[in-house]
Motif scaffolding. Structure first.
Motif, mmCIF file in Angstrom:
data_model
loop_
_atom_site.group_PDB
_atom_site.id
_atom_site.type_symbol
_atom_site.label_atom_id
_atom_site.label_comp_id
_atom_site.label_asym_id
_atom_site.label_seq_id
_atom_site.Cartn_x
_atom_site.Cartn_y
_atom_site.Cartn_z
ATOM 1 N N TRP A 44 -11.175 -1.141 9.759
ATOM 2 C CA TRP A 44 -11.236 -1.312 8.308
ATOM 3 C C TRP A 44 -12.583 -0.890 7.727
ATOM 4 O O TRP A 44 -12.646 -0.398 6.591
ATOM 5 N N THR A 99 -5.364 -7.849 8.006
ATOM 6 C CA THR A 99 -6.646 -7.660 7.340
ATOM 7 C C THR A 99 -7.813 -7.899 8.293
ATOM 8 O O THR A 99 -7.788 -8.797 9.127
ATOM 9 N N ASN A 104 -13.912 3.901 1.841
ATOM 10 C CA ASN A 104 -13.211 2.792 1.185
ATOM 11 C C ASN A 104 -13.405 2.800 -0.325
ATOM 12 O O ASN A 104 -12.531 2.348 -1.066
ATOM 13 N N GLY A 116 -10.791 5.031 -1.398
ATOM 14 C CA GLY A 116 -9.452 4.679 -0.938
ATOM 15 C C GLY A 116 -8.805 5.782 -0.128
ATOM 16 O O GLY A 116 -7.595 6.019 -0.238
ATOM 17 N N VAL A 168 0.861 -1.182 0.000
ATOM 18 C CA VAL A 168 0.000 0.000 0.000
ATOM 19 C C VAL A 168 0.894 1.227 0.000
ATOM 20 O O VAL A 168 1.854 1.297 0.758
ATOM 21 N N SER A 189 -3.128 3.681 -2.387
ATOM 22 C CA SER A 189 -3.148 2.855 -3.597
ATOM 23 C C SER A 189 -3.167 1.398 -3.175
ATOM 24 O O SER A 189 -2.750 1.066 -2.073
ATOM 25 N N GLY A 190 -3.650 0.526 -4.056
ATOM 26 C CA GLY A 190 -3.683 -0.887 -3.696
ATOM 27 C C GLY A 190 -5.067 -1.320 -3.281
ATOM 28 O O GLY A 190 -5.788 -0.596 -2.609
ATOM 29 N N HIS A 191 -5.460 -2.515 -3.692
ATOM 30 C CA HIS A 191 -6.818 -2.983 -3.480
ATOM 31 C C HIS A 191 -7.062 -3.476 -2.062
ATOM 32 O O HIS A 191 -8.185 -3.778 -1.707
ATOM 33 N N THR A 192 -6.014 -3.539 -1.227
ATOM 34 C CA THR A 192 -6.176 -4.058 0.120
ATOM 35 C C THR A 192 -6.487 -2.976 1.145
ATOM 36 O O THR A 192 -6.714 -3.284 2.317
ATOM 37 N N SER A 227 -9.067 -1.301 1.845
ATOM 38 C CA SER A 227 -10.351 -1.430 2.533
ATOM 39 C C SER A 227 -10.341 -2.495 3.620
ATOM 40 O O SER A 227 -11.291 -2.570 4.404
ATOM 41 N N THR A 228 -9.311 -3.303 3.698
ATOM 42 C CA THR A 228 -9.231 -4.361 4.713
ATOM 43 C C THR A 228 -8.342 -3.974 5.896
ATOM 44 O O THR A 228 -8.235 -4.734 6.859
#
Length: 127
Positions: free
Chosen positions: A53, A102, A74, A77, A2, A25-28, A30-31
């Motif tokens: 989260w 996560t 989220n 982001g 991230v 940045s990065g799809h994680t 939100s976790t």
């Protein structure tokens, strides 16, 4: 991985308000639980606020409780720090950070428990 980029800092008079943003940045993103920290010249970095989260739980340092609000979007982001009733002692470099465990429901106040950090944004409060 991230990457975090803070913005929104600046110079404000005592009693004023600012809203800091931290874009991830990065799809994680939100976790991850997210936190804000700050470091004043000559002092150690200190905890300001954190959010889970899903935004369902928050925690604040005593020094900012009732004046600052942490939130997150989220879908965008982004995590925010709304700062009101600012005082000269709030002057510092403000960092956002991500706890890469996560879906963690516990909110750490120790900087050592956060895995990713932004470069910081300067907040200066004049008296």
């Amino acid at each position: 991985q991230v990457q975090l980029v803070e913005s929104g800092g600046g110079l404000v008079q005592a009693g004023g308000s600012l809203r800091l943003s931290c874009a991830a940045s990065g799809h994680t993103f939100s976790t991850y639980a997210m936190g804000w920290f700050r470091q004043a010249p000559g002092k150690e970095r200190e905890f300001v606020a954190a959010v889970t989260w899903n935004g369902g739980s928050t925690v604040y340092a005593d020094s900012v409780e009732g004046r600052f609000t942490i939130s997150r979007d989220n879908a965008k982001g982004t995590v925010y720090l709304q700062m009101s009733s600012l005082k000269p002692e709030d002057t510092a470099l403000y960092y956002c950070a991500a706890d890469a465990t996560t879906y963690h429901s516990y909110l750490y106040q120790s900087q050592w428990m956060y895995n990713y950090w932004g470069q910081g944004t300067q907040v200066t409060v004049s008296s």
